[in-house]
Design a protein around this motif. Structure first.
Motif, PDB file in Angstrom:
ATOM      1  N   VAL A   1       0.903  -1.394  -0.122  1.00 34.01           N
ATOM      2  CA  VAL A   1      -0.216  -0.146   0.085  1.00 34.01           C
ATOM      3  C   VAL A   1       0.855   1.249   0.151  1.00 34.01           C
ATOM      4  N   PRO A   2       1.612   1.342   0.888  1.00 34.18           N
ATOM      5  CA  PRO A   2       2.486   2.576   0.737  1.00 34.18           C
ATOM      6  C   PRO A   2       3.361   2.713  -0.570  1.00 34.18           C
ATOM      7  N   ALA A   3       3.853   1.733  -1.328  1.00 37.19           N
ATOM      8  CA  ALA A   3       4.258   1.939  -2.661  1.00 37.19           C
ATOM      9  C   ALA A   3       2.986   2.402  -3.704  1.00 37.19           C
ATOM     10  N   LEU A   4       1.922   1.928  -3.663  1.00 36.35           N
ATOM     11  CA  LEU A   4       0.810   2.353  -4.372  1.00 36.35           C
ATOM     12  C   LEU A   4       0.523   3.584  -4.161  1.00 36.35           C
ATOM     13  N   LEU A   5       0.445   4.267  -2.847  1.00 36.30           N
ATOM     14  CA  LEU A   5       0.141   5.489  -2.646  1.00 36.30           C
ATOM     15  C   LEU A   5       1.330   6.613  -3.026  1.00 36.30           C
ATOM     16  N   GLN A   6       2.544   6.084  -2.971  1.00 40.08           N
ATOM     17  CA  GLN A   6       3.603   6.884  -3.377  1.00 40.08           C
ATOM     18  C   GLN A   6       3.606   7.021  -4.943  1.00 40.08           C
ATOM     19  N   ALA A   7       3.347   6.005  -5.650  1.00 43.09           N
ATOM     20  CA  ALA A   7       2.902   6.164  -7.194  1.00 43.09           C
ATOM     21  C   ALA A   7       1.790   6.911  -7.578  1.00 43.09           C
TER      22      ALA A   7
END
Length: 278
Positions: free
Chosen positions: A9-15
């Protein structure tokens, strides 16, 4: 949208932040959660695991129910509700920003207490927003810091979230001899042996993380007690614990109250959305 498959999820939000995405991310799990983004910034997180800004305002009595319903009727688009509340004099703009931003950090913390499931992206859903919003990276950093601090002071944060504290009664308790602050006395009013920290947070209109910190303090003062569970594998936890009765310095317990602010330009406030980095 062009966001590639993200590993968490953090990687998704950063993208999504890099894309300037506006919309909603629905995350499954226990607890589940809904993450609201505006132009790539996180404006709100709604999860059964922690009070939202709306819950905090109403449960704490900061805004009464009638005034809230009247404001919602006057401004049906919840994205603009915050501006209406401030313009109507129901709450100061700066205070509202603190409450809404605090709810974002608290919601991220609550969701990070257990592994997330999958996620899906949906259209924008109006809600009460922190303005301008929080960037994903500092949100993830702050969440990691909170979980690490709770682990150092008490033990696994996920285990602490499940305890059901009960008050310690007697003539020599901290409450009877005046050692408790007003905040701690108020919290004790919601401690009954049946409520979890989440239940107490909702009943008081306070953040889950702040409630957990205060319960650690109250346990150290022998004002509350609870039975410690075991790890999912059935073994007793080996995480560090403070001996019963050992004082916890207030200097070690960050205040719940204004949370790390988003810095223009993306600098971390000292904050994070999950123990798993993005």
């Amino acid at each position: 949208m062009k966001t590639p498959s993200a590993r968490n999820v953090p990687a998704l939000l950063q993208a999504l932040h890099q894309e300037g995405y506006t919309g909603t991310v629905r995350v499954s799990g226990s607890p589940s959660g809904t993450i609201h983004l505006r132009d790539g910034l996180i404006g709100a997180i709604e999860t059964p695991g922690a009070p939202t800004a709306t819950s905090a305002l109403l449960a704490s009595g900061r805004i009464d129910d009638d005034a809230w319903l009247a404001a919602c009727a006057a401004e049906p688009d919840a994205d603009r509700l915050g501006s209406h509340l401030a313009a109507a004099g129901l709450i100061g703009a700066a205070e509202l920003e603190v409450v809404c931003t605090a709810a974002v950090f608290d919601g991220a913390f609550a969701m990070a207490l257990s592994p997330p499931g999958g996620w899906e992206l949906t259209e924008r859903q109006p809600t009460l927003l922190a303005c301008p919003g929080v960037e994903p990276r500092p949100l993830a950093e702050e969440t990691t810091r909170r979980i690490a601090l709770l682990s150092r002071l008490w033990g696994p944060a996920s285990e602490l979230a499940r305890v059901r504290p009960e008050p310690v009664t007697g003539r020599d308790t901290p409450e009877s001899d005046g050692r408790l602050t007003r905040r701690h006395r108020d919290l004790l009013e919601s401690v009954n042996g049946r409520r979890t920290p989440r239940d107490i947070a909702f009943s008081r209109g306070r953040g889950l993380y702040a409630v957990m910190l205060d319960l650690i303090r109250l346990e150290a003062l022998q004002a509350v007690r609870w039975e410690t569970g075991t790890s999912p594998a059935g073994r007793p936890s080996t995480a560090p614990r403070l001996p019963q009765g050992q004082a916890v310095s207030d200097e070690l317990l960050p205040r719940a109250g204004p949370l790390p602010r988003r810095r223009p330009g993306g600098g971390p406030p000292n904050g994070d959305l999950g123990a798993k980095g993005g």
